[in-house]
Design a protein around this motif. Structure first.
Motif, short mmCIF file in Angstrom:
data_model
loop_
_atom_site.label_atom_id
_atom_site.label_comp_id
_atom_site.label_asym_id
_atom_site.label_seq_id
_atom_site.Cartn_x
_atom_site.Cartn_y
_atom_site.Cartn_z
N ILE A 7 -8.87 -47.95 68.07
CA ILE A 7 -8.11 -47.30 67.00
C ILE A 7 -8.68 -45.92 66.67
O ILE A 7 -7.94 -44.98 66.33
N ASN A 103 -0.67 -59.93 66.53
CA ASN A 103 -1.51 -58.83 66.04
C ASN A 103 -2.45 -59.29 64.94
O ASN A 103 -3.62 -58.90 64.87
N GLY A 108 -4.40 -59.54 68.99
CA GLY A 108 -4.57 -58.15 68.65
C GLY A 108 -3.37 -57.34 69.10
O GLY A 108 -2.29 -57.86 69.33
N GLY A 109 -3.55 -56.02 69.24
CA GLY A 109 -2.45 -55.13 69.55
C GLY A 109 -2.04 -55.13 71.00
O GLY A 109 -2.56 -55.87 71.83
N GLU A 122 -1.29 -47.31 65.74
CA GLU A 122 -1.11 -48.10 64.52
C GLU A 122 0.36 -48.44 64.29
O GLU A 122 0.71 -49.59 63.99
N ASN A 125 1.76 -51.11 66.68
CA ASN A 125 1.28 -52.47 66.44
C ASN A 125 1.71 -53.03 65.09
O ASN A 125 1.39 -54.18 64.77
N LEU A 126 2.42 -52.22 64.31
CA LEU A 126 2.88 -52.70 63.01
C LEU A 126 4.41 -52.65 62.97
O LEU A 126 5.06 -53.32 63.75
N ILE A 546 -8.61 -56.96 59.20
CA ILE A 546 -7.73 -55.79 59.10
C ILE A 546 -7.63 -55.36 57.64
O ILE A 546 -7.35 -56.17 56.76
N LEU A 557 -7.46 -53.06 63.60
CA LEU A 557 -6.49 -53.25 64.68
C LEU A 557 -7.19 -53.01 66.01
O LEU A 557 -8.05 -52.14 66.13
#
Length: 558
Positions: A7, A103, A108-109, A122, A125-126, A546, A557
């Motif tokens: 990240i 995630n 994870g991502g 970011e 992954n969101l 997180i 992340l």
């Protein structure tokens, strides 16, 4: 070698304005719908105007059976795409979007790693551009319309015991696997038992990822079977007039998302069905569009080649008329050691014998991929603890299977570390050696298709299915669905249905627990063993780590 976390590397990236990335592909600013400065959707009209252009070469990245040690399939996909561009090729990357469930759970991502990443990490992954929310909402709308139809008189004579449309949410929540709805009295409807799957297992997700355009999307949505009447005839989404509103919710989500790598190379990130419980490939829209815009398109399919690659070949390529020119099988020394029986804690110690034992897993995947008539190269995703003698063992083993194994250092060096791999992949793709053919013909009976995958890909001795399941498959054949491919829902950790049976097991059986007809997507889902279409969180989920730091930046992340 990266000293920063993924990240942190992504946050330090020098991103080009997304309009510039699009213009390099010939996409004008008027044909992009920006979501901020670093991501955009590509308009449907532009995509339709590409019809008639010659396709580039399609390259699939797959992997050995996954282990907790990690394989780096997405990282290799990104590194290879950057590597191809570095050696003077015009290349694009196509990968799937990340699901919130894993995630915040264990996985994870899903944006790559080290210096082989797609950004903005970011956002990807969101919530990204909201595609998964649109899919969840469209699915929920259909769920609501089914119960509403029953409540207001049930004109289609739906048998409430035979409503087959479940609900979805994009989060790992085991408590929702089996539920009872409409409790609380007459005004809330008729109580019945149902359950939730994760959004990536939704047929709406599969439909979005297989649809060619908006018209095809709406037609497929209308073909979804939501329930059966008392005479066992199917009730479709179009029977309760749901497909139009669902398509409205999905119209923007159908358009591919354009982003970039750390090296400012173009990438489509679009769609995200899991490969263990769904068909595991990014959208047909993204892949076919990229093939019109670039000379080489690097894409991936979920988990190991027994799941993702098989479904890529037998479902996506079959349905979309695609032909891969080359396949990359990603392996790590660490994963091969685990497949050879080494505990995770001992992976940094040199153990050539364990690598050689684990190579049986790699060999099985090589044989399987070659059976589709596509040339193969092995990418050894390099870790710092790998020794020369361990790498040599993998290269020697691969050579014995007629393929080259190339060390790739893209995680630490970006595209520069993948140049040798890129040269080999381009050579294979340009050789014309691919003579692609799916594993089974359309006309093969459904149960035989399941058996074919189990025996030829998993090396099982038999498929165990009771009379109820076999009869259900025969009924679907009689109703005209016998030409559909099968989508195997199975643990990703083993060729068998036992996640603890690593390596290359033989002599096992595949228990078929349930079958589901995805008439809109166009395949039959075969649920094997103990696989769940709604995952649960691990004892210590990633969500525990997180958080937002003092600057308001996201931490944790990966």
């Amino acid at each position: 070698m990266p000293q920063q976390t993924d990240i942190e590397i992504a946050r330090d990236a020098k991103k080009a304005p997304i309009v510039e990335i699009g213009q390099r592909l010939g996409i004008g600013a008027e044909d992009m719908i920006p979501y901020g400065h670093d991501k955009a959707k590509v308009r449907q009209g532009f995509i339709q105007d590409l019809n008639g252009r010659e396709n580039g070469k399609l390259i699939l990245v797959t992997a050995v059976s996954p282990t907790p040690a990690g394989e780096g399939k997405t990282t290799t996909t990104v590194g290879l795409g950057d590597g191809l561009n570095r050696i003077g090729k015009q290349a694009m990357i196509c990968i799937r979007e990340a699901s919130l469930g894993p995630n915040f759970g264990m996985k994870g991502g899903a944006a790559g790693g080290g210096f082989a990443q797609i950004v903005p990490m970011e956002d990807m992954n969101l919530h990204f551009t909201g595609d998964f929310h649109a899919i969840t909402s469209a699915h929920a709308l259909l769920s609501a319309m089914i119960d509403n139809h029953i409540y207001w008189g049930n004109a289609e004579d739906i048998d409430t015991r035979r409503v087959v449309w479940r609900r979805v949410v994009d989060m790992n929540d085991r408590a929702l696997r089996q539920i009872t709805t409409s409790l609380g009295g007459v005004s809330n409807g008729f109580p019945r038992e149902t359950g939730f799957d994760i959004t990536v297992a939704s047929e709406v997700m599969a439909i979005l990822c297989l649809a060619r355009d908006l018209d095809d999307l709406e037609t497929r949505l209308g073909r979804i079977i939501v329930a059966y009447r008392r005479d066992k005839s199917p009730v479709y989404a179009r029977d309760i007039k749901a497909q139009g509103a669902m398509a409205v919710l999905l119209k923007d989500a159908l358009q591919p998302n354009l982003v970039q790598t750390l090296e400012q190379n173009p990438a489509f990130v679009h769609g995200g069905p899991f490969a263990n419980i769904a068909h595991g490939c990014n959208s047909v829209m993204a892949t076919t569009t990229a093939l019109k815009l670039a000379d080489y398109v690097v894409t991936e399919a979920g988990f190991g080649a027994d799941l993702g690659a098989e479904k890529f070949m037998d479902i996506k390529c079959r349905k979309a008329g695609l032909e891969p020119a080359a396949v990359v099988i990603v392996a790590t020394i660490r994963a091969l050691k685990m497949n050879g029986g080494v505990a995770k804690e001992a992976l940094t110690q040199e153990d050539v014998a364990a690598v050689e034992r684990g190579c049986a897993n790699l060999g099985r995947h090589i044989e399987n991929v070659k059976s589709f008539g596509v040339p193969v190269v092995v990418a050894i995703n390099h870790f710092v603890a790998d020794t020369d003698v361990e790498v040599a063992a993998v290269q020697s083993y691969s050579e014995g299977h007629g393929v080259e194994a190339i060390v790739s250092r893209h995680w630490a060096e970006g595209g520069a570390g993948a140049e040798t791999l890129a040269q080999k992949v381009a050579e294979l793709a340009d050789s014309g050696a691919a003579h692609f053919a799916p594993l089974y013909p359309d006309e093969m009976p459904l149960f035989e298709k399941i058996v074919t995958v189990a025996k030829r890909i998993y090396r099982a001795d038999e498929v165990l299915a009771d009379a109820k399941i076999r009869n259900q498959l025969k009924e679907w054949e009689a109703a005209g669905y016998g030409n559909l491919p099968v989508c195997m829902a199975k643990t990703q950790y083993s060729f068998s249905t036992d996640p603890n049976l690593r390596g290359a097991p033989t002599g096992h059986s595949v228990p078929l627990r349930e079958v589901r007809l995805s008439a809109g997507a166009g395949f039959v889902v075969a649920i094997c063993g103990e696989i769940m279409t709604m995952p649960g969180l691990p004892r210590h989920p990633a969500a525990e780590s997180i958080h937002l730091n003092d600057k308001g930046d996201i931490e944790g992340l990966f």
